[in-house]
Scaffold this motif. Structure first.
Motif, PDB file in Angstrom:
ATOM      1  N   ILE A 190       0.829  -1.208   0.000  1.00 36.93           N
ATOM      2  CA  ILE A 190       0.000   0.000   0.000  1.00 36.93           C
ATOM      3  C   ILE A 190       0.859   1.252   0.000  1.00 36.93           C
ATOM      4  CG2 ILE A 190      -1.675   1.374   1.311  1.00 36.93           C
ATOM      5  CD1 ILE A 190      -2.987  -1.241   2.200  1.00 36.93           C
ATOM      6  N   ARG A 191       1.758   1.351   0.946  1.00 35.02           N
ATOM      7  CA  ARG A 191       2.573   2.563   1.071  1.00 35.02           C
ATOM      8  C   ARG A 191       3.795   2.493   0.178  1.00 35.02           C
ATOM      9  NH1 ARG A 191       3.293   4.367   7.338  1.00 35.02           N
ATOM     10  NH2 ARG A 191       1.153   5.008   7.718  1.00 35.02           N
ATOM     11  N   MET A 192       3.841   3.415  -0.786  1.00 32.65           N
ATOM     12  CA  MET A 192       4.994   3.516  -1.674  1.00 32.65           C
ATOM     13  C   MET A 192       5.134   4.956  -2.136  1.00 32.65           C
ATOM     14  SD  MET A 192       4.864   0.152  -4.116  1.00 32.65           S
ATOM     15  CE  MET A 192       3.111   0.229  -4.456  1.00 32.65           C
ATOM     16  N   PRO A 193       6.370   5.385  -2.371  1.00 27.18           N
ATOM     17  CA  PRO A 193       6.562   6.741  -2.889  1.00 27.18           C
ATOM     18  C   PRO A 193       6.175   6.814  -4.367  1.00 27.18           C
ATOM     19  CG  PRO A 193       8.669   5.608  -2.717  1.00 27.18           C
ATOM     20  CD  PRO A 193       7.633   4.688  -2.125  1.00 27.18           C
ATOM     21  N   GLY A 194       5.969   8.021  -4.846  1.00 28.71           N
ATOM     22  CA  GLY A 194       5.635   8.236  -6.246  1.00 28.71           C
ATOM     23  C   GLY A 194       4.348   9.017  -6.369  1.00 28.71           C
ATOM     24  N   SER A 195       3.912   9.225  -7.588  1.00 34.31           N
ATOM     25  CA  SER A 195       2.674   9.972  -7.798  1.00 34.31           C
ATOM     26  C   SER A 195       1.449   9.141  -7.430  1.00 34.31           C
ATOM     27  CB  SER A 195       2.578  10.452  -9.244  1.00 34.31           C
ATOM     28  OG  SER A 195       2.436   9.350 -10.113  1.00 34.31           O
ATOM     29  N   MET A 196       1.633   7.819  -7.329  1.00 41.45           N
ATOM     30  CA  MET A 196       0.549   6.914  -6.979  1.00 41.45           C
ATOM     31  C   MET A 196       1.096   5.893  -5.984  1.00 41.45           C
ATOM     32  SD  MET A 196      -1.455   4.222  -9.518  1.00 41.45           S
ATOM     33  CE  MET A 196      -1.266   5.352 -10.861  1.00 41.45           C
ATOM     34  N   ASP A 197       0.324   5.574  -4.950  1.00 39.42           N
ATOM     35  CA  ASP A 197       0.722   4.513  -4.033  1.00 39.42           C
ATOM     36  C   ASP A 197      -0.022   3.232  -4.402  1.00 39.42           C
ATOM     37  OD1 ASP A 197      -1.868   4.908  -3.105  1.00 39.42           O
ATOM     38  OD2 ASP A 197      -1.259   5.600  -1.115  1.00 39.42           O
ATOM     39  N   GLY A 198       0.132   2.195  -3.593  1.00 34.25           N
ATOM     40  CA  GLY A 198      -0.518   0.925  -3.892  1.00 34.25           C
ATOM     41  C   GLY A 198      -2.029   0.989  -3.843  1.00 34.25           C
TER      42      GLY A 198
END
Length: 137
Positions: free
Chosen positions: A68-76
């Motif tokens: 679920i938690r991830m960096p970037g413009s979109m998460d999981g």
């Protein structure tokens, strides 16, 4: 060995799983487990790269596993919602040690795999969605 699928999803007996996690150790471990069971694992380090891959290769993906938690413009969570809306035929498994699908605003049906998980729990989750993901021949 990590592989990229070369056979369309409908022509395989074992599922092809898109594995999305920003932690290399977890991503590689999940891929190793799945490949040990005869599946094809496609590793991605972010939801952004996974979404781009799906736009080009959706026919090669049977199951999505994402943190679920991830960096970037979109998460999981955003990836799960995108996949459910754009490619509803792909079952989704979400993993997290911090959030649940409800707290992460996931608005679609997913199977939740809380971290830390055991190998058996991972394989049970994949088996639980795999029957609906790979057509029987």
């Amino acid at each position: 060995m990590l592989t990229t699928p070369s056979t369309p999803a409908g022509n395989r007996s074992a599922p092809s799983v898109l594995v999305v996690d920003d932690e290399p150790v977890i991503r590689e471990f999940v891929c190793e487990i799945l490949e040990g069971e005869g599946m094809t694992a496609v590793p991605m380090e972010s939801a952004d790269t996974a979404a781009a891959y799906l736009n080009e290769h959706v026919e090669d993906v049977d199951i999505l596993i994402t943190d679920i938690r991830m960096p970037g413009s979109m998460d999981g969570a955003g990836l799960a919602n995108l996949v459910a809306n754009k490619w509803p035929q792909i079952p989704i498994i979400v993993m997290s040690g911090y959030e649940t699908p409800a707290t992460a605003s996931i608005r679609c049906k997913v199977r939740f795999l809380p971290k830390p998980w055991s190998i058996g729990q991972l394989l049970d989750s994949v088996s639980g969605v795999a029957y609906s993901a790979v057509p029987s021949n």
